[in-house]
Design an enzyme around this catalytic site. Sequence first.
Site, mmCIF file in Angstrom:
data_model
loop_
_atom_site.group_PDB
_atom_site.id
_atom_site.type_symbol
_atom_site.label_atom_id
_atom_site.label_comp_id
_atom_site.label_asym_id
_atom_site.label_seq_id
_atom_site.Cartn_x
_atom_site.Cartn_y
_atom_site.Cartn_z
ATOM 1 N N THR A 71 74.059 -15.196 10.156
ATOM 2 C CA THR A 71 75.326 -14.476 10.360
ATOM 3 C C THR A 71 76.146 -14.414 9.085
ATOM 4 O O THR A 71 76.082 -15.334 8.250
ATOM 5 C CB THR A 71 76.154 -15.199 11.441
ATOM 6 O OG1 THR A 71 77.478 -14.652 11.438
ATOM 7 C CG2 THR A 71 76.282 -16.686 11.171
ATOM 8 N N TYR B 82 80.703 -22.111 14.241
ATOM 9 C CA TYR B 82 79.621 -21.154 14.468
ATOM 10 C C TYR B 82 78.880 -20.899 13.151
ATOM 11 O O TYR B 82 77.650 -21.056 13.069
ATOM 12 C CB TYR B 82 80.189 -19.848 15.037
ATOM 13 C CG TYR B 82 79.212 -18.701 15.014
ATOM 14 C CD1 TYR B 82 78.027 -18.775 15.722
ATOM 15 C CD2 TYR B 82 79.471 -17.546 14.267
ATOM 16 C CE1 TYR B 82 77.113 -17.730 15.690
ATOM 17 C CE2 TYR B 82 78.566 -16.507 14.234
ATOM 18 C CZ TYR B 82 77.391 -16.594 14.938
ATOM 19 O OH TYR B 82 76.482 -15.569 14.893
#
Length: 338
Positions: A120, A144
Amino acid sequence: MSKIPVLVTGGAGYIGSHALLALRDRGWPVAVIDDLSTGTREIVPEGVPFYEGGIADADLLRRIFAEQKIQAIMHFAGSIVVPESIEKPLDYYRNNTIATHSLISAAVACGVKHILFSSTAAVYGAPEHVPVDEQEPTQPINPYGASKLMTERMLADCAAAYPFNYGALRYFNVSGADPDGRSGQIGKGSTHLIKVAVEAATGKRDHVDVFGSDYDTPDGTCVRDYIHVSDLADAHVLALERLIAEPQENLLLNCGYGRGLSVLEVLDALDREVNQEIRREMKPRRAGDPPELIASNRRLVETLEWSPRFNGIDTIIRHALQWERKLAEGRAIPPSRA
Ligand code: UDP
């Protein structure tokens, strides 16, 4: 190019199901493992071997690798919501980092040759340089991003020590839906902007919250690089082909179009598409949001000769809306095959 059997983890989820379609459309043998915590069994096409379970289940993985003669993994299973990761960091390290340790261990034990990992843009945190290239320092600002970065590191160390190669694809903002309406975001409690916005457009919500209008960006709202999920899925197939063709090489690639749009620009595009003003409410900033994330995709384009088919916010929104309407009318998910 020989088409080897591929295990898609999280294949009943949003991005995984589109990668599954891209592989199947091109004739790759595939199997899916998904624990259905957020995925939907019925979205996996009929005929695809499906295993319900978690990627930390070593016995199950060994069975799948043997039964399906798996030689490559596309690994999508994981948790993906930034604000939730701040509230529940242990869940994120468990689901994204520790579970992947189990997956890699089983893959190494069973001789899997290639692993492609969903990473990501959140690994960059709030980058100093935009567009961001792969050399930008990785300084995640939320659990995250940190949980994904740890997995990248684990893959790099393991690929150096064991006989497999890997690719980490750093996704920017994945959105849209299969143009043929075969998959899309199902969303139990959606949080991603375009999904939330099309839910508002189809009456599932009565407005869209705009989180923060005082950022140092042209209109004060956050800027993101929205990439169509089917273009991203194509990049996965190309990346897998490259891993097979160049077994000594690993890949680290940003996946985006290299164009930033603000939250308001996205909502304006939706208004144009539906020919009405979807109600917006200005809200305070959301925790963990960097002001601006735009990909430099030069490496992706040059390494894989990737050429996106659906580049443009209008196309993304049209496909997301088409899927959302199908969902609203109960036509999206086939009756249970369980
Ligand atoms: N966003 C928003 N309203 C929403 C959902 C998201 O204003 O209902 C904003 C969010 O604050 C961020 C951008 O839209 O600036 C993209 O957020 P999203 O959750 O879609 O993806 P992320 O960038 O967090 O991965």
